[in-house]
Design a protein around this motif. Structure first.
Motif, PDB file in Angstrom:
ATOM      1  N   ALA A  61       0.814  -1.174   0.032  1.00  9.70           N
ATOM      2  CA  ALA A  61      -0.063  -0.039   0.033  1.00  9.70           C
ATOM      3  C   ALA A  61       0.892   1.334   0.101  1.00  9.70           C
ATOM      4  N   CYS A  62       0.644   2.346  -1.043  1.00  8.90           N
ATOM      5  CA  CYS A  62       1.692   3.389  -1.165  1.00  8.90           C
ATOM      6  C   CYS A  62       1.021   4.501  -1.932  1.00  8.90           C
ATOM      7  N   GLY A  63       1.478   5.624  -1.832  1.00 14.22           N
ATOM      8  CA  GLY A  63       0.952   6.713  -2.634  1.00 14.22           C
ATOM      9  C   GLY A  63       1.642   6.735  -3.901  1.00 14.22           C
ATOM     10  N   ASP A  64       2.720   6.015  -4.049  1.00 10.04           N
ATOM     11  CA  ASP A  64       3.569   5.759  -5.293  1.00 10.04           C
ATOM     12  C   ASP A  64       4.494   6.864  -5.765  1.00 10.04           C
ATOM     13  N   ALA A  65       4.530   7.967  -4.814  1.00 15.09           N
ATOM     14  CA  ALA A  65       5.456   8.991  -5.170  1.00 15.09           C
ATOM     15  C   ALA A  65       6.916   8.717  -4.489  1.00 15.09           C
ATOM     16  N   LEU A  66       7.845   8.681  -5.173  1.00 18.45           N
ATOM     17  CA  LEU A  66       9.193   8.348  -4.858  1.00 18.45           C
ATOM     18  C   LEU A  66      10.095   9.519  -5.154  1.00 18.45           C
ATOM     19  N   LYS A  67      10.767   9.786  -4.035  1.00 20.50           N
ATOM     20  CA  LYS A  67      11.542  11.054  -3.878  1.00 20.50           C
ATOM     21  C   LYS A  67      13.030  10.621  -3.951  1.00 20.50           C
ATOM     22  N   GLY A  68      13.694  11.394  -4.647  1.00 21.87           N
ATOM     23  CA  GLY A  68      15.405  11.471  -4.673  1.00 21.87           C
ATOM     24  C   GLY A  68      16.056   9.948  -4.975  1.00 21.87           C
ATOM     25  N   ALA A  69      15.294   9.245  -5.733  1.00 24.98           N
ATOM     26  CA  ALA A  69      15.807   8.062  -6.028  1.00 24.98           C
ATOM     27  C   ALA A  69      17.245   7.854  -6.802  1.00 24.98           C
ATOM     28  N   SER A  70      17.561   9.076  -7.408  1.00 24.90           N
ATOM     29  CA  SER A  70      18.965   9.134  -8.035  1.00 24.90           C
ATOM     30  C   SER A  70      20.107   8.928  -7.012  1.00 24.90           C
ATOM     31  N   ASP A  71      19.867   9.135  -5.709  1.00 23.80           N
ATOM     32  CA  ASP A  71      20.895   9.119  -4.710  1.00 23.80           C
ATOM     33  C   ASP A  71      20.706   7.777  -4.000  1.00 23.80           C
ATOM     34  N   PHE A  72      19.887   7.025  -4.184  1.00 22.34           N
ATOM     35  CA  PHE A  72      19.843   5.909  -3.409  1.00 22.34           C
ATOM     36  C   PHE A  72      20.999   4.933  -3.293  1.00 22.34           C
ATOM     37  N   PRO A  73      21.019   4.264  -2.314  1.00 27.37           N
ATOM     38  CA  PRO A  73      22.455   3.321  -2.195  1.00 27.37           C
ATOM     39  C   PRO A  73      22.431   2.517  -3.538  1.00 27.37           C
ATOM     40  N   GLU A  74      24.062   2.265  -3.618  1.00 29.19           N
ATOM     41  CA  GLU A  74      24.139   1.416  -4.793  1.00 29.19           C
ATOM     42  C   GLU A  74      23.827  -0.200  -4.928  1.00 29.19           C
ATOM     43  N   ALA A  75      23.421  -0.507  -3.693  1.00 26.18           N
ATOM     44  CA  ALA A  75      23.202  -2.043  -3.742  1.00 26.18           C
ATOM     45  C   ALA A  75      21.942  -2.440  -4.566  1.00 26.18           C
ATOM     46  N   ILE A  76      21.191  -1.737  -4.789  1.00 27.84           N
ATOM     47  CA  ILE A  76      20.017  -1.911  -5.832  1.00 27.84           C
ATOM     48  C   ILE A  76      20.141  -0.662  -6.737  1.00 27.84           C
ATOM     49  N   PRO A  77      20.811  -0.625  -7.860  1.00 31.63           N
ATOM     50  CA  PRO A  77      21.284   0.646  -8.681  1.00 31.63           C
ATOM     51  C   PRO A  77      19.776   1.016  -9.285  1.00 31.63           C
ATOM     52  N   LYS A  78      19.875   2.317  -9.317  1.00 32.09           N
ATOM     53  CA  LYS A  78      18.381   3.131  -9.740  1.00 32.09           C
ATOM     54  C   LYS A  78      18.061   2.610 -11.286  1.00 32.09           C
ATOM     55  N   SER A  79      18.945   2.332 -11.916  1.00 26.44           N
ATOM     56  CA  SER A  79      18.803   1.691 -13.369  1.00 26.44           C
ATOM     57  C   SER A  79      17.885   0.385 -13.256  1.00 26.44           C
ATOM     58  N   GLN A  80      17.933  -0.289 -12.229  1.00 25.68           N
ATOM     59  CA  GLN A  80      17.121  -1.574 -11.873  1.00 25.68           C
ATOM     60  C   GLN A  80      15.866  -1.153 -11.629  1.00 25.68           C
ATOM     61  N   LEU A  81      15.674   0.063 -11.129  1.00 25.74           N
ATOM     62  CA  LEU A  81      14.245   0.518 -10.486  1.00 25.74           C
ATOM     63  C   LEU A  81      13.452   1.141 -11.517  1.00 25.74           C
ATOM     64  N   GLU A  82      14.213   1.747 -12.568  1.00 28.45           N
ATOM     65  CA  GLU A  82      13.690   2.653 -13.485  1.00 28.45           C
ATOM     66  C   GLU A  82      12.435   2.150 -14.384  1.00 28.45           C
ATOM     67  N   PRO A  83      12.415   1.083 -14.628  1.00 28.34           N
ATOM     68  CA  PRO A  83      11.203   0.265 -15.356  1.00 28.34           C
ATOM     69  C   PRO A  83       9.899   0.614 -14.709  1.00 28.34           C
ATOM     70  N   ALA A  84      10.138   0.973 -13.427  1.00 30.73           N
ATOM     71  CA  ALA A  84       8.729   1.155 -12.607  1.00 30.73           C
ATOM     72  C   ALA A  84       8.387   2.567 -12.688  1.00 30.73           C
ATOM     73  N   PHE A  85       9.141   3.467 -13.324  1.00 32.33           N
ATOM     74  CA  PHE A  85       8.804   4.897 -13.048  1.00 32.33           C
ATOM     75  C   PHE A  85       7.980   5.244 -14.129  1.00 32.33           C
ATOM     76  N   THR A  86       6.687   5.506 -13.727  1.00 30.73           N
ATOM     77  CA  THR A  86       5.738   5.944 -14.836  1.00 30.73           C
ATOM     78  C   THR A  86       5.518   7.259 -15.339  1.00 30.73           C
ATOM     79  N   ASN A  87       5.852   8.124 -14.166  1.00 26.10           N
ATOM     80  CA  ASN A  87       5.846   9.489 -14.547  1.00 26.10           C
ATOM     81  C   ASN A  87       6.754  10.273 -13.855  1.00 26.10           C
ATOM     82  N   THR A  88       7.707  10.915 -14.730  1.00 28.75           N
ATOM     83  CA  THR A  88       8.866  11.469 -14.209  1.00 28.75           C
ATOM     84  C   THR A  88       8.447  13.173 -14.309  1.00 28.75           C
ATOM     85  N   GLY A  89       7.662  13.282 -14.675  1.00 29.92           N
ATOM     86  CA  GLY A  89       7.264  14.941 -15.144  1.00 29.92           C
ATOM     87  C   GLY A  89       6.789  15.523 -13.811  1.00 29.92           C
ATOM     88  N   VAL A  90       6.590  15.013 -13.082  1.00 29.19           N
ATOM     89  CA  VAL A  90       5.882  16.007 -11.642  1.00 29.19           C
ATOM     90  C   VAL A  90       7.084  16.795 -11.072  1.00 29.19           C
TER      91      VAL A  90
END
Ligand SMILES: Cc1cc2nc3c(=O)[nH]c(=O)nc-3n(C[C@H](O)[C@H](O)[C@H](O)COP(=O)(O)OP(=O)(O)OC[C@H]3O[C@@H](n4cnc5c(N)ncnc54)[C@H](O)[C@@H]3O)c2cc1C
Length: 472
Positions: A61-90
Motif C-alpha cells: 500500500a503506497c501513494g507511489d510518490a518516490l523522492k530522491g531515487a537518483s541518490d539511493f544506495p548502490e546495492a540496488i542501482p536506480k537503473s534497475q528500478l527505473e522500469p517502474a517509473f511511470t511519471n517523471t514529469g511531476v
C-alpha cells in the motif's frame, strides 16, 4: 546456507526445518531488499523471509510518490528500478484548500517520480536476487529466538503449515509498521525503542483509478485536507489517466471511514466521472519520530519497523532504502569483529540514521504534534497565507526561516489567525532546538540516557507551547 530437518515421524506437516545463515532479514519490502542485497554483495549468506507468496510480494500500500531515487544506495542501482517509473514529469505539489477556496502550487525540491509500486517492488526483489539473496516466500514469522543473555539468535516461522526455524548472527527486522517481531522480543535490557503506541501511526488507504480522459494536473502531486485535522487526501498521477488516490488519518483522532470518505471526494470531482478502480490496498504507517535506538544484541530494525518515515508527508521509501543499507553495513562489520551480540558494535547504525534523515524527521514531527492541537479551518487559513517555497522547505527540510517582510505579509493575509501564527512561530523555534539536539546524537551508547533526558525536556516545552497531548 545450511539447512537440516529434525525428523518428526509420521507427520510431514509438523517437520521442523532449520535454516542457518549469517543474516536473517524479515520482509521483502524496500528496507529488507536493500539490507539483504548489501549483505549478499559483501559475500555473506542471507535469507529474506516474506509472508506473501512470490506473486504478491512487493505489492505494498503506497501513494507511489518516490523522492530522491537518483541518490539511493548502490546495492540496488536506480537503473534497475527505473522500469517502474511511470511519471517523471511531476515537479510541484498542488494544495487544494476548499475552506479558503484556494489552490497553492508549491515546488517540490529534488528529483521526484510517480511509480507503479508493485512493479517497483518486483524490481527491488529482482535487484536483491541478482546479488545472490535467497527469498523464502509464503513464510510468516511468528516468534523470535533469544539466548540466555537476551541476544536474538533467529526467528520461528510457518511456511504453509510447516514450522521453519531461521538462525543467524543477526536478525534484521524489515517487517514494516507494527512489526510482530518487536512484540515477541524481550528488549528490556536493550536501548531499542519500545515507546511505540498505535496513536503514533497513521491509518491509510489507496485506490488505483483509471480515467478515460487525461487529467490536467499530471505534473503535480495533489493534496487536500480531510474534513478533520491531521489527515489528508492525495491524488498522485502515475500517468495522465492512471491515478493513485488515497487518504489517511493519525490514529489518535476519531477513526475516519477511509473507503467512504475517498468515494465521496472522488464523486465530487468531474475528472473521475466513469472512472474504474483497478486495485485497493490499505495499511498503517508510522508518522512519528524515528526510534531513539533501533539496535539490540543480534537485532536491528529498519524502515517502517523503526519509524523511518517523513512524518509530515508519509514518504518512507527513501528512509527504508538507506536504513536497510546502513544496518546491513553495520551488521557485517559487527559479524566480522565477532561482536554481533554487542549493542555497542551496532551503535553507528543509529548515528548514521539520525545524521542522514532521523534528526530532520524528528523535527518535522513537531509540526504533526502542532496540528493535532488546532482547528482545521484555522490551520488551512494559515496554510493559504504561507509562501509556497517556504512551505516546501518546511515540509522536506524540517526547518525554514521566514523574513520579517514575509511575516508581515502573512499576518495581513491571515488576520484573525494571528494567535495561531504566534504559536506556530514558537513551535518552529522549539523544532529548531530539537533539530540541534538530534544533531548531537551520542556517538556511543554511554551518552544515550542523558541525550534522551534532554530530548524529553525539549518535548515537554513543545507540548506546553502547542497545548497538544503528549505523543510519546
Ligand atoms: C497508504 C500508504 C501510502 C504511502 N505513500 C507513500 C509514498 O507515496 N511515498 C513513499 O515514499 N512512502 C509512502 N508510504 C510509506 C512507504 O510505503 C513505507 O514507508 C515503505 O514501504 C517502508 O518499507 P519497509 O520495507 O520498511 O516496509 P514494507 O514495505 O511494509 O515491507 C514489509 C514487508 O514485510 C512483510 N512482513 C510483515 N510481517 C511479516 C511477518 N510476520 N513474516 C514475514 N514477512 C512479514 C510484509 O509482507 C512486507 O512485504 C505509504 C504508506 C502507506 C500505508
Amino acid at each position: 546456507m545450511t539447512t537440516h530437518q529434525d525428523g518428526n515421524a509420521g507427520r510431514a506437516s509438523a517437520t521442523a526445518r532449520t535454516v542457518s545463515v549469517d543474516v536473517v532479514v524479515v520482509g521483502a519490502g524496500t528496507s529488507g531488499c536493500y539490507a539483504a542485497a548489501t549483505v549478499a554483495d559483501a559475500g555473506y549468506d542471507v535469507v529474506v523471509v516474506e509472508r506473501k507468496d512470490e506473486t504478491e510480494a512487493g505489492h505494498i500500500a503506497c501513494g507511489d510518490a518516490l523522492k530522491g531515487a537518483s541518490d539511493f544506495p548502490e546495492a540496488i542501482p536506480k537503473s534497475q528500478l527505473e522500469p517502474a517509473f511511470t511519471n517523471t514529469g511531476v515537479d510541484h505539489g498542488r494544495f487544494e484548500i476548499p475552506q479558503e477556496d484556494t489552490v497553492l502550487e508549491i515546488p517540490v525540491p529534488g528529483e521526484l517520480a510517480v511509480i507503479d509500486r508493485w512493479e517497483y517492488g518486483r524490481c527491488l526483489i529482482d535487484g536483491a536476487n541478482d546479488s545472490g539473496v535467497e527469498f523464502h516466500y509464503d513464510t510468516v514469522v511468528q516468534d523470535v529466538l533469544q539466548d540466555d543473555s537476551g541476544c536474538v539468535t533467529g526467528v520461528k516461522a510457518m511456511r504453509k503449515g510447516d514450522p521453519v526455524t531461521y538462525e543467524g548472527d543477526m536478525v534484521i527486522d524489515g517487517a514494516g509498521a507494527l512489526s510482530i517481531l518487536q512484540d515477541k522480543t524481550d528488549l528490556e535490557d536493550a536501548t531499542f525503542d519500545t515507546n511505540v503506541q498505535y496513536s503514533q501511526f497513521c491509518s491509510a488507504y489507496r485506490e488505483i483509478i483509471e480515467v478515460d480522459e487525461p487529467v490536467e494536473w499530471d505534473d503535480a502531486l495533489v493534496f487536500k485536507p480531510t474534513e478533520r485535522s491531521a489527515g489528508y487526501l492525495w491524488y498522485f498521477p502515475r500517468t495522465d489517466t492512471e491515478i493513485n488516490a488515497g487518504l489517511g488519518f493519525q490514529m489518535n483522532e476519531e477513526p475516519m471511514e477511509l473507503v467512504d470518505d475517498l468515494k465521496r471526494d472522488l464523486q465530487g470531482r468531474s475528472e473521475f466521472e466513469g472512472a474504474e478502480v483497478q486495485d485497493k490496498l490499505g495499511a498503517a504507517l508510522p508518522t512519528r519520530r524515528p526510534y531513539d535506538s533501533a539496535v539490540a544484541p543480534g537485532f536491528m530494525a529498519v524502515g517502517d519497523a523503526a519509524g523511518h518515515v517523513n512524518p509530515t508527508t508519509g514518504g518512507g521509501i527513501a528512509g527504508a532504502a538507506y536504513a536497510g543499507t546502513y544496518a546491513a553495513e553495520q551488521a557485517i562489520e559487527a559479524i566480522e569483529s565477532g561482536r554481533a551480540d554487542d549493542e555497542a558494535a551496532l551503535w553507528e547504525y543509529n548515528e548514521r540514521v539520525m545524521d542522514h534523515f532521523g534528526a530532520r524527521y524528528a523535527a518535522l514531527d513537531v509540526y504533526n504534534i502542532f496540528t493535532t492541537a488546532y482547528d482545521v479551518d484555522d490551520l488551512m487559513a494559515l496554510l493559504a497565507a504561507l509562501p509556497g517555497e517556504k512551505l516546501a522547505e518546511a515540509l522536506y527540510g524540517g526547518s525554514t526561516s521566514i523574513g520579517l517582510g514575509l511575516k508581515l505579509k502573512m499576518a495581513v493575509k491571515s488576520i484573525g489567525h494571528l494567535g495561531t501564527i504566534r504559536d506556530l512561530y514558537q513551535t518552529k523555534k522549539a523544532a529548531d532546538r530539537l533539530l540541534d539536539h538530534y544533531e548531537s546524537y551520542p556517538s556511543d551508547r554511554s551518552g544515550f540516557e542523558s541525550w534522551q533526558r534532554e530530548r524529553d525536556s525539549i518535548m515537554d516545552d513543545i507540548y506546553e507551547v502547542t497545548g497538544a497531548e503528549p505523543k510519546y
